[in-house]
Write an enzyme that holds these catalytic residues in place. Structure first.
Site, PDB file in Angstrom:
ATOM      1  N   ASP A 161       0.841  -1.207   0.000  1.00 60.49           N
ATOM      2  CA  ASP A 161       0.000   0.000   0.000  1.00 60.49           C
ATOM      3  C   ASP A 161       0.875   1.256   0.000  1.00 60.49           C
ATOM      4  OD1 ASP A 161      -2.326  -1.465   0.092  1.00 60.49           O
ATOM      5  OD2 ASP A 161      -2.774  -1.033   2.187  1.00 60.49           O
ATOM      6  N   ARG A 187      -0.917  -0.459  -8.661  1.00 59.19           N
ATOM      7  CA  ARG A 187      -2.271   0.013  -8.339  1.00 59.19           C
ATOM      8  C   ARG A 187      -2.276   1.541  -8.397  1.00 59.19           C
ATOM      9  NH1 ARG A 187      -3.676  -0.848  -2.397  1.00 59.19           N
ATOM     10  NH2 ARG A 187      -3.912  -3.039  -2.966  1.00 59.19           N
TER      11      ARG A 187
HETATM   12  C1  LIG Z   1      -8.673  -1.083  -3.932  1.00 59.58           C
HETATM   13  C2  LIG Z   1      -8.243   0.217  -3.355  1.00 59.58           C
HETATM   14  C3  LIG Z   1      -7.013   0.313  -2.745  1.00 59.58           C
HETATM   15  C4  LIG Z   1      -6.583   1.522  -2.215  1.00 59.58           C
HETATM   16  N1  LIG Z   1      -5.310   1.624  -1.711  1.00 59.58           N
HETATM   17  C5  LIG Z   1      -4.877   2.822  -1.297  1.00 59.58           C
HETATM   18  C6  LIG Z   1      -3.512   3.011  -0.903  1.00 59.58           C
HETATM   19  O1  LIG Z   1      -2.692   2.091  -0.921  1.00 59.58           O
HETATM   20  N2  LIG Z   1      -3.131   4.249  -0.498  1.00 59.58           N
HETATM   21  C7  LIG Z   1      -4.012   5.312  -0.479  1.00 59.58           C
HETATM   22  O2  LIG Z   1      -3.606   6.424  -0.126  1.00 59.58           O
HETATM   23  N3  LIG Z   1      -5.300   5.155  -0.824  1.00 59.58           N
HETATM   24  C8  LIG Z   1      -5.750   3.957  -1.241  1.00 59.58           C
HETATM   25  N4  LIG Z   1      -7.047   3.819  -1.630  1.00 59.58           N
HETATM   26  C9  LIG Z   1      -8.042   4.903  -1.366  1.00 59.58           C
HETATM   27  C10 LIG Z   1      -8.082   5.906  -2.491  1.00 59.58           C
HETATM   28  O3  LIG Z   1      -6.877   6.627  -2.522  1.00 59.58           O
HETATM   29  C11 LIG Z   1      -9.254   6.884  -2.306  1.00 59.58           C
HETATM   30  O4  LIG Z   1      -9.099   7.555  -1.097  1.00 59.58           O
HETATM   31  C12 LIG Z   1     -10.614   6.224  -2.352  1.00 59.58           C
HETATM   32  O5  LIG Z   1     -10.637   5.162  -3.260  1.00 59.58           O
HETATM   33  C13 LIG Z   1     -11.698   7.231  -2.798  1.00 59.58           C
HETATM   34  O6  LIG Z   1     -11.385   7.727  -4.064  1.00 59.58           O
HETATM   35  P1  LIG Z   1     -12.203   7.378  -5.396  1.00 59.58           P
HETATM   36  O7  LIG Z   1     -11.198   7.122  -6.460  1.00 59.58           O
HETATM   37  O8  LIG Z   1     -13.141   6.282  -5.149  1.00 59.58           O
HETATM   38  O9  LIG Z   1     -12.913   8.714  -5.806  1.00 59.58           O
HETATM   39  P2  LIG Z   1     -13.913   9.667  -5.023  1.00 59.58           P
HETATM   40  O10 LIG Z   1     -14.020  10.868  -5.883  1.00 59.58           O
HETATM   41  O11 LIG Z   1     -13.485   9.845  -3.597  1.00 59.58           O
HETATM   42  O12 LIG Z   1     -15.269   8.861  -5.021  1.00 59.58           O
HETATM   43  C14 LIG Z   1     -15.995   8.574  -6.210  1.00 59.58           C
HETATM   44  C15 LIG Z   1     -17.343   8.005  -5.824  1.00 59.58           C
HETATM   45  O13 LIG Z   1     -17.170   6.759  -5.140  1.00 59.58           O
HETATM   46  C16 LIG Z   1     -18.078   6.627  -4.062  1.00 59.58           C
HETATM   47  N5  LIG Z   1     -17.326   6.613  -2.782  1.00 59.58           N
HETATM   48  C17 LIG Z   1     -16.033   6.963  -2.604  1.00 59.58           C
HETATM   49  N6  LIG Z   1     -15.660   6.809  -1.307  1.00 59.58           N
HETATM   50  C18 LIG Z   1     -16.764   6.390  -0.668  1.00 59.58           C
HETATM   51  C19 LIG Z   1     -17.024   6.043   0.683  1.00 59.58           C
HETATM   52  N7  LIG Z   1     -16.071   6.108   1.619  1.00 59.58           N
HETATM   53  N8  LIG Z   1     -18.274   5.635   1.009  1.00 59.58           N
HETATM   54  C20 LIG Z   1     -19.242   5.531   0.058  1.00 59.58           C
HETATM   55  N9  LIG Z   1     -19.044   5.847  -1.245  1.00 59.58           N
HETATM   56  C21 LIG Z   1     -17.836   6.262  -1.603  1.00 59.58           C
HETATM   57  C22 LIG Z   1     -18.999   7.804  -4.167  1.00 59.58           C
HETATM   58  O14 LIG Z   1     -20.081   7.449  -5.010  1.00 59.58           O
HETATM   59  C23 LIG Z   1     -18.127   8.848  -4.830  1.00 59.58           C
HETATM   60  O15 LIG Z   1     -18.862   9.842  -5.476  1.00 59.58           O
HETATM   61  C24 LIG Z   1      -7.463   2.644  -2.234  1.00 59.58           C
HETATM   62  C25 LIG Z   1      -8.696   2.546  -2.854  1.00 59.58           C
HETATM   63  C26 LIG Z   1      -9.089   1.373  -3.434  1.00 59.58           C
HETATM   64  C27 LIG Z   1     -10.402   1.319  -4.141  1.00 59.58           C
END
Ligand SMILES: Cc1cc2nc3c(=O)[nH]c(=O)nc-3n(C[C@H](O)[C@H](O)[C@H](O)COP(=O)(O)OP(=O)(O)OC[C@H]3O[C@@H](n4cnc5c(N)ncnc54)[C@H](O)[C@@H]3O)c2cc1C
Length: 308
Positions: free
Chosen positions: A134, A184
């Site tokens: 991560d 990722r």
């Molecule tokens: C598989 C995976 C691994 C990850 N690994 C890391 C990592 O190693 N390091 C790191 O810093 N971050 C990690 N993240 C988190 C990532 O950086 C984001 O903070 C998170 O995915 C929200 O961003 P988004 O791309 O979904 O976009 P956003 O713009 O935040 O969300 C898009 C849409 O997704 C939905 N959504 C998003 N979050 C939520 C929530 N909490 N509850 C309900 N609906 C929601 C909503 O419909 C929103 O409008 C990971 C995320 C995923 C999916």
């Protein structure tokens, strides 16, 4: 602004006590976390597998400053991989593990973290699966990428993560997009100063699209981690344009977030992996999920207020 304040408050021990002791918290935690034990994690993995989804498991915890704790986290991962393997869930990488380098000793010294990660990689290889490191706060990025680079000599399929909110990430994607690499791409869940990170959602999203293009144009295996409908659509279009086969990249989403979309994508023939956290140390993970979505936070705070 709210997100930044909340992420900063996540370090407060008073807030941690308030949130972890509130009865309403349990229901919210259960919607994002598979349970407390490795058996819970295996049970959820089995169910996701039956629904045609792949899994990456995260044993919750981070920022370990104690060597015994770092060793215990390492042992937990090895034990988990053994349990998954015994049920045939690791074969072909159906279920893999995600490891936070600071949970296995990065802040003790890089050598300790590297040795612990190497032990987890050896167990994963034995079981026929992979490990992904991560990405955490900015200070951990450089040492994490260095460890990943060194360990890839022995474990070429060791994956790493790029956060599009960091200004350095497009260059990182170009450097990491080589043959066989597993990268990722996510937006980034931490709060960092503008000197190193983009400040607006628009900039983070367009950086994501540029990183995506770099990864999909390369010969590696991109892991597109987002719930954002626009970026998911862009991924589909770029994959077509670049002639990517459906099994040459995957989508990734978090456990409990947009489950219908996870199944919809899998039904189209795409590879979709769900990131499943488990364990008792869920506080920092929960705060990051609440910070991502003001609607979740408002609901949670109202519930806290009405029941306390
Ligand atoms: C598989 C995976 C691994 C990850 N690994 C890391 C990592 O190693 N390091 C790191 O810093 N971050 C990690 N993240 C988190 C990532 O950086 C984001 O903070 C998170 O995915 C929200 O961003 P988004 O791309 O979904 O976009 P956003 O713009 O935040 O969300 C898009 C849409 O997704 C939905 N959504 C998003 N979050 C939520 C929530 N909490 N509850 C309900 N609906 C929601 C909503 O419909 C929103 O409008 C990971 C995320 C995923 C999916």
């Amino acid at each position: 602004m709210l997100r930044r304040a909340l992420l900063a408050a996540s370090a407060s021990s008073r807030l941690r006590r308030l949130i972890t002791s509130a009865p309403v918290t349990r229901a919210v935690v259960d919607s994002y976390v598979a349970g407390e034990t490795a058996d819970d994690a295996v049970r959820v993995t089995r169910a996701l597998r039956a629904a045609g989804l792949l899994v990456t498991l995260d044993y919750l915890g981070e920022d370990t400053k104690d060597p015994a704790q770092a060793a215990a986290v390492t042992d937990e991962y090895i034990q988990l991989i053994g349990k998954l393997g015994a049920e045939g869930l690791t074969h072909g990488g159906v279920a893999e593990v995600s490891v936070k380098p600071t949970a296995v000793g990065l802040y003790l010294d890089a050598g300790t973290a590297s040795r612990n990660i190497s032990r987890i990689c050896a167990a994963a290889r034995e079981a026929g699966t992979t490990v992904t490191l991560d990405a955490e706060e900015f200070g951990a990025i450089e040492p994490t990428l260095r460890i990943a680079g060194e360990l890839r000599a022995d474990y070429p399929d060791l994956g790493c993560v790029v956060q599009s909110f960091l200004r350095r990430s497009e260059a990182d994607c170009r450097a990491l997009a080589g043959h066989g690499s597993r990268v990722r791409l996510c937006k980034g869940a931490y709060s960092e100063p503008e000197s190193v990170a983009f400040g607006s959602r628009r900039e983070v999203d367009s950086s994501y699209a540029r990183c995506l293009r770099a990864l999909l144009n390369g010969p590696g295996y991109p892991m597109v981690a987002t719930h954002d409908p626009r970026l998911i659509a862009i991924t589909g279009s770029l994959a077509l344009l670049t002639g990517r086969a459906a099994d040459s990249f995957e989508y990734q989403m978090l456990y409990g977030i947009r489950p219908a979309e996870q199944r919809r994508l899998a039904d189209t023939g795409a590879r979709v992996r769900v990131y499943v956290p488990y364990g008792g140390d869920w506080y920092a993970y929960l705060v990051r999920r609440l910070a991502e979505r003001p609607a979740n936070l408002a609901f949670f705070l109202r519930s806290l207020g009405s029941r306390s």
